[in-house]
Design a protein around this motif. Structure first.
Motif, PDB file in Angstrom:
ATOM      1  N   ARG A 136       0.831  -1.221   0.000  1.00  0.00           N
ATOM      2  CA  ARG A 136       0.000   0.000   0.000  1.00  0.00           C
ATOM      3  C   ARG A 136       0.859   1.261   0.000  1.00  0.00           C
ATOM      4  O   ARG A 136       0.360   2.344  -0.278  1.00  0.00           O
ATOM      5  CB  ARG A 136      -0.895   0.009   1.238  1.00  0.00           C
ATOM      6  N   TYR A 137       2.121   1.114   0.325  1.00  0.00           N
ATOM      7  CA  TYR A 137       3.056   2.240   0.355  1.00  0.00           C
ATOM      8  C   TYR A 137       4.187   1.960  -0.633  1.00  0.00           C
ATOM      9  O   TYR A 137       4.156   0.981  -1.385  1.00  0.00           O
ATOM     10  CB  TYR A 137       3.594   2.441   1.773  1.00  0.00           C
ATOM     11  N   ILE A 138       5.190   2.821  -0.653  1.00  0.00           N
ATOM     12  CA  ILE A 138       6.311   2.650  -1.577  1.00  0.00           C
ATOM     13  C   ILE A 138       7.540   2.284  -0.764  1.00  0.00           C
ATOM     14  O   ILE A 138       8.300   3.147  -0.300  1.00  0.00           O
ATOM     15  CB  ILE A 138       6.517   3.933  -2.412  1.00  0.00           C
ATOM     16  N   PHE A 139       7.703   0.985  -0.562  1.00  0.00           N
ATOM     17  CA  PHE A 139       8.874   0.435   0.125  1.00  0.00           C
ATOM     18  C   PHE A 139       9.843  -0.093  -0.923  1.00  0.00           C
ATOM     19  O   PHE A 139       9.442  -0.707  -1.909  1.00  0.00           O
ATOM     20  CB  PHE A 139       8.462  -0.698   1.062  1.00  0.00           C
ATOM     21  N   ARG A 140      11.123   0.115  -0.703  1.00  0.00           N
ATOM     22  CA  ARG A 140      12.142  -0.400  -1.606  1.00  0.00           C
ATOM     23  C   ARG A 140      13.359  -0.825  -0.790  1.00  0.00           C
ATOM     24  O   ARG A 140      13.645  -0.267   0.289  1.00  0.00           O
ATOM     25  CB  ARG A 140      12.589   0.674  -2.620  1.00  0.00           C
ATOM     26  N   ASP A 141      14.096  -1.787  -1.345  1.00  0.00           N
ATOM     27  CA  ASP A 141      15.398  -2.128  -0.759  1.00  0.00           C
ATOM     28  C   ASP A 141      16.373  -0.994  -1.041  1.00  0.00           C
ATOM     29  O   ASP A 141      16.294  -0.330  -2.083  1.00  0.00           O
ATOM     30  CB  ASP A 141      15.933  -3.424  -1.358  1.00  0.00           C
ATOM     31  N   GLY A 142      17.312  -0.773  -0.144  1.00  0.00           N
ATOM     32  CA  GLY A 142      18.312   0.259  -0.334  1.00  0.00           C
ATOM     33  C   GLY A 142      19.401  -0.161  -1.301  1.00  0.00           C
ATOM     34  O   GLY A 142      19.529  -1.343  -1.668  1.00  0.00           O
ATOM     35  N   LEU A 143      20.178   0.800  -1.709  1.00  0.00           N
ATOM     36  CA  LEU A 143      21.305   0.541  -2.606  1.00  0.00           C
ATOM     37  C   LEU A 143      22.565   0.271  -1.794  1.00  0.00           C
ATOM     38  O   LEU A 143      22.613   0.492  -0.579  1.00  0.00           O
ATOM     39  CB  LEU A 143      21.515   1.746  -3.526  1.00  0.00           C
ATOM     40  N   PRO A 161      16.475  13.896   2.424  1.00  0.00           N
ATOM     41  CA  PRO A 161      16.102  12.844   1.473  1.00  0.00           C
ATOM     42  C   PRO A 161      14.616  12.507   1.555  1.00  0.00           C
ATOM     43  O   PRO A 161      13.969  12.721   2.582  1.00  0.00           O
ATOM     44  CB  PRO A 161      16.958  11.653   1.906  1.00  0.00           C
ATOM     45  N   ALA A 162      14.093  11.968   0.444  1.00  0.00           N
ATOM     46  CA  ALA A 162      12.677  11.574   0.385  1.00  0.00           C
ATOM     47  C   ALA A 162      12.487  10.125   0.828  1.00  0.00           C
ATOM     48  O   ALA A 162      11.456   9.519   0.541  1.00  0.00           O
ATOM     49  CB  ALA A 162      12.146  11.761  -1.032  1.00  0.00           C
ATOM     50  N   TRP A 163      13.482   9.572   1.500  1.00  0.00           N
ATOM     51  CA  TRP A 163      13.432   8.179   1.952  1.00  0.00           C
ATOM     52  C   TRP A 163      13.872   8.094   3.410  1.00  0.00           C
ATOM     53  O   TRP A 163      14.783   8.805   3.836  1.00  0.00           O
ATOM     54  CB  TRP A 163      14.374   7.308   1.123  1.00  0.00           C
ATOM     55  N   SER A 164      13.221   7.205   4.145  1.00  0.00           N
ATOM     56  CA  SER A 164      13.661   6.870   5.503  1.00  0.00           C
ATOM     57  C   SER A 164      13.754   5.351   5.625  1.00  0.00           C
ATOM     58  O   SER A 164      12.913   4.616   5.088  1.00  0.00           O
ATOM     59  CB  SER A 164      12.681   7.413   6.548  1.00  0.00           C
ATOM     60  N   ARG A 165      14.792   4.902   6.344  1.00  0.00           N
ATOM     61  CA  ARG A 165      14.988   3.466   6.515  1.00  0.00           C
ATOM     62  C   ARG A 165      14.305   2.998   7.791  1.00  0.00           C
ATOM     63  O   ARG A 165      14.312   3.695   8.814  1.00  0.00           O
ATOM     64  CB  ARG A 165      16.480   3.132   6.558  1.00  0.00           C
ATOM     65  N   ILE A 166      13.737   1.799   7.729  1.00  0.00           N
ATOM     66  CA  ILE A 166      13.043   1.256   8.890  1.00  0.00           C
ATOM     67  C   ILE A 166      13.866   0.118   9.499  1.00  0.00           C
ATOM     68  O   ILE A 166      14.817  -0.402   8.896  1.00  0.00           O
ATOM     69  CB  ILE A 166      11.638   0.734   8.522  1.00  0.00           C
ATOM     70  N   THR A 167      13.496  -0.241  10.690  1.00  0.00           N
ATOM     71  CA  THR A 167      14.007  -1.453  11.321  1.00  0.00           C
ATOM     72  C   THR A 167      12.971  -2.552  11.126  1.00  0.00           C
ATOM     73  O   THR A 167      11.782  -2.356  11.419  1.00  0.00           O
ATOM     74  CB  THR A 167      14.258  -1.225  12.818  1.00  0.00           C
ATOM     75  N   MET A 178       9.235   5.775   0.963  1.00  0.00           N
ATOM     76  CA  MET A 178       9.248   7.106   0.348  1.00  0.00           C
ATOM     77  C   MET A 178       8.341   8.066   1.101  1.00  0.00           C
ATOM     78  O   MET A 178       7.228   7.709   1.512  1.00  0.00           O
ATOM     79  CB  MET A 178       8.784   7.026  -1.113  1.00  0.00           C
ATOM     80  N   HIS A 179       8.811   9.299   1.257  1.00  0.00           N
ATOM     81  CA  HIS A 179       7.981  10.389   1.801  1.00  0.00           C
ATOM     82  C   HIS A 179       8.408  11.673   1.095  1.00  0.00           C
ATOM     83  O   HIS A 179       9.462  12.223   1.379  1.00  0.00           O
ATOM     84  CB  HIS A 179       8.135  10.506   3.318  1.00  0.00           C
ATOM     85  N   LEU A 180       7.587  12.147   0.182  1.00  0.00           N
ATOM     86  CA  LEU A 180       7.921  13.376  -0.531  1.00  0.00           C
ATOM     87  C   LEU A 180       7.821  14.599   0.372  1.00  0.00           C
ATOM     88  O   LEU A 180       8.287  15.675   0.012  1.00  0.00           O
ATOM     89  CB  LEU A 180       7.010  13.555  -1.752  1.00  0.00           C
ATOM     90  N   PHE A 181       7.225  14.414   1.541  1.00  0.00           N
ATOM     91  CA  PHE A 181       7.112  15.509   2.498  1.00  0.00           C
ATOM     92  C   PHE A 181       7.861  15.086   3.777  1.00  0.00           C
ATOM     93  O   PHE A 181       8.987  14.641   3.690  1.00  0.00           O
ATOM     94  CB  PHE A 181       5.639  15.867   2.707  1.00  0.00           C
ATOM     95  N   ALA A 182       7.284  15.224   4.938  1.00  0.00           N
ATOM     96  CA  ALA A 182       7.991  14.878   6.171  1.00  0.00           C
ATOM     97  C   ALA A 182       8.104  13.355   6.314  1.00  0.00           C
ATOM     98  O   ALA A 182       7.290  12.613   5.759  1.00  0.00           O
ATOM     99  CB  ALA A 182       7.260  15.467   7.368  1.00  0.00           C
ATOM    100  N   PRO A 183       9.090  12.862   7.076  1.00  0.00           N
ATOM    101  CA  PRO A 183       9.189  11.416   7.308  1.00  0.00           C
ATOM    102  C   PRO A 183       7.932  10.825   7.935  1.00  0.00           C
ATOM    103  O   PRO A 183       7.662   9.638   7.781  1.00  0.00           O
ATOM    104  CB  PRO A 183      10.390  11.299   8.260  1.00  0.00           C
ATOM    105  N   GLN A 184       7.161  11.654   8.620  1.00  0.00           N
ATOM    106  CA  GLN A 184       5.909  11.186   9.233  1.00  0.00           C
ATOM    107  C   GLN A 184       4.761  11.113   8.226  1.00  0.00           C
ATOM    108  O   GLN A 184       3.615  10.843   8.600  1.00  0.00           O
ATOM    109  CB  GLN A 184       5.492  12.124  10.372  1.00  0.00           C
ATOM    110  N   GLN A 185       5.064  11.323   6.917  1.00  0.00           N
ATOM    111  CA  GLN A 185       4.040  11.329   5.878  1.00  0.00           C
ATOM    112  C   GLN A 185       4.418  10.371   4.741  1.00  0.00           C
ATOM    113  O   GLN A 185       4.760  10.790   3.641  1.00  0.00           O
ATOM    114  CB  GLN A 185       3.862  12.748   5.325  1.00  0.00           C
ATOM    115  N   PRO A 186       4.354   9.065   4.983  1.00  0.00           N
ATOM    116  CA  PRO A 186       4.720   8.109   3.936  1.00  0.00           C
ATOM    117  C   PRO A 186       3.773   8.173   2.735  1.00  0.00           C
ATOM    118  O   PRO A 186       2.558   8.219   2.892  1.00  0.00           O
ATOM    119  CB  PRO A 186       4.619   6.754   4.646  1.00  0.00           C
TER     120      PRO A 186
END
Length: 532
Positions: A136-143, A161-167, A178-186
């Protein structure tokens, strides 16, 4: 647009084509419960004021349930009211009482992203890579060998950056979202049909409660390009050009057609999109007959007080909608754009800024189409000069304190009295401080002053609704002195603006209204006039 002018009692399904819509920024409009933040009860309390002003509708900036990381544009439950503003019963009362006064109610819709506290995102974090929840969101593996680099070089509109990494659930470093705005806005994944179906459910929830329309946040967003290619110039955080891969992708138009199809089931409703694009051709696509009813064209809200620039902004905006037979929209400011008094103020001279803002109010209200007024514009409010420690916009923090953000145009409205909080709240501790020098700008101070900015707006709105000279959907440009513009509506209204440094003669006709008094029969600098 129909040649017939539309009044408050005009054709029900077409009311929005020449409406005046008043943007209520709820946090800053009126606080009735005394917590220093505006609320829906405060809006209800001021409906009489809005009726007196003469607007057709209100647009409520976000009031849905939210942790308020971006003041409501991070929605955790799109089908509930945030307790900060009230609850569904208060909202229903607002709709009912507004309709009793012939004021329609529209509200913000935020389809590009959710809050990171939305139930969907919480589930996505817990579910793991490749799951339905993450889709439902835009998750991707990192480079990189260990995935420690973002999936591409996109930047956030708020900085960084427009990306935040999760645990991951097992405690290891994981994917990026991906979050084109704040990290709290996926960002949501609009290639997932479940996302569209949920938006349809949300729209019907509010439309069934009597809402008359939506302002659609980031209408040029949502669709993402295949493969998520890098930005050519990632240092340009927000450039509004049509080649920015983050925005204005072709796939967004199918989303707007789907949104329009829902609105078709509710005659008389409309939507207006926040559309930041560069070319007229790109803008026109958004307001084709089966997409947005209206699109915000921000050209008039971003040009200087310069006759040539203003004429070009108007002509360009009309040309864009003419391409597809759509209705133009006009606005001079909003919660993201500096207030016109400050924007037009040379070297910070808000006295001249106010004169120019009054003149531009007559210009925009003379134009065919739909006008949006940001709360406080009718009072001639400038941006507030706030201390650094008062700033709460996420832009301030995310930019490393290099961009002061938008707080200075979001300060609460002054209603009455001689000292802050000027009747906005019973608490002096308002969410943003109100400048003491606004004592002369309160509604109370301006209401009975026939020369005030508030009185000018009231007179202008009354004339716009009641005079047939405002009919027609085109403008005819007159020859005008250097630095000036003049145009005529098909119904006979003439609008003249003097953006030069010297008084100029008026076009022939009877004067209906001037933004400041004439000077020996001449139109002074920084002044506009209506004639018939």
């Amino acid at each position: 647009m129909s040649e017939q002018y539309v009044s408050n009692s005009g054709p029900a399904d077409d009311w929005w084509r020449s409406a005046v819509v008043y943007q209520v920024y709820p946090r800053s409009f009126s606080d009735l419960n005394g917590d220093g933040v505006g609320d829906l009860a405060g809006v209800i309390d001021k409906l009489g004021y809005l009726e007196l002003l003469g607007v057709d509708a209100i647009w409520l900036s976000p009031i849905m349930r939210s942790p308020m990381a971006d003041h409501g544009y991070d929605v955790s439950d799109p089908r509930d009211i945030d307790p900060l503003f009230g609850d569904l019963s208060v909202f229903d009362r607002l709709v009912r009482e507004a309709h009793d006064r012939d004021i329609r109610v529209t509200m913000d819709l935020v389809p590009n992203h959710t809050s990171d506290q939305h139930a969907w995102f919480t589930a996505a974090l817990a579910a793991g890579p490749g799951s339905r929840e993450r889709a439902r969101y835009i998750f991707r593996d990192g480079l990189g060998d260990d995935g420690s680099l973002p999936p591409n070089n996109w930047t956030s509109v708020f900085g960084g950056p427009a990306w935040s990494r999760i645990t991951e659930p097992d405690g290891t470093p994981g994917q990026w979202y991906m979050h084109l705005f704040a990290p709290q806005q996926p960002d949501l994944n609009w290639d997932n049909l479940e996302v569209l179906e949920d938006l349809r459910t949300t729209m019907r929830f509010w439309l069934d409660r009597g809402v008359d329309g939506f302002r659609i946040d980031v209408s040029h967003g949502m669709a993402k390009p295949e493969g998520l290619p890098d930005m050519e110039h990632p240092s340009e955080i927000l450039k509004h050009t049509d080649d920015d891969p983050r925005f204005n992708r072709e796939g967004v138009h199918a989303i707007h057609r789907a949104i329009h199809a829902v609105m078709d089931d509710y005659p008389g409703t409309f939507n207006v999109g926040e559309v930041w694009v560069e070319s007229n051709e790109a803008f026109a696509k958004y307001v084709r007959p089966d997409e947005l009813h209206l699109g915000f064209n921000f050209r008039l809200a971003t040009v200087d007080f310069d006759g040539d620039q203003i004429r070009e902004a108007i002509a360009s905006s009309l040309a864009a909608t003419d391409l597809v037979g759509a209705t133009p929209t006009w606005t001079l400011s909003n919660h993201d754009v500096p207030r016109e008094v400050s924007r037009y103020a040379p070297a910070g001279d808000t006295g001249i800024g106010e004169l120019r803002a009054r003149a531009m109010a007559l210009v925009e209200l003379a134009l065919p189409g739909t006008v949006f007024i940001y709360n406080g514009a009718e009072l001639g409010l400038p941006n507030a000069d706030l201390p650094d420690d008062a700033l709460v916009d996420p832009v301030w923090e995310n930019s490393g304190h290099t961009d002061r953000g938008r707080d200075e145009c979001r300060v609460p409205l002054p209603w009455e009295g001689t000292e802050p909080p000027f009747g906005f709240s019973s608490s002096a501790d308002t969410w943003l401080p109100i400048p003491a020098e606004w004592a002369s700008l309160t509604v109370e101070a301006q209401l009975e002053d026939i020369f005030s900015t508030l009185s000018l707006y009231r007179q202008a709105l009354e004339l716009r609704y009641n005079r047939p000279e405002f009919s027609g959907d085109t403008v005819e440009w007159y020859g005008a002195p250097d630095g000036c513009i003049a145009f005529r509506r098909p119904g006979g209204l003439i609008c003249a603006l003097n953006a030069s440094d010297v008084p100029v003669p008026l076009p022939p006709g009877q004067v209906l209204l001037v933004s400041t008094p004439l000077d020996a029969g001449l139109l002074p600098p920084n002044t506009a006039a209506w004639l018939v």
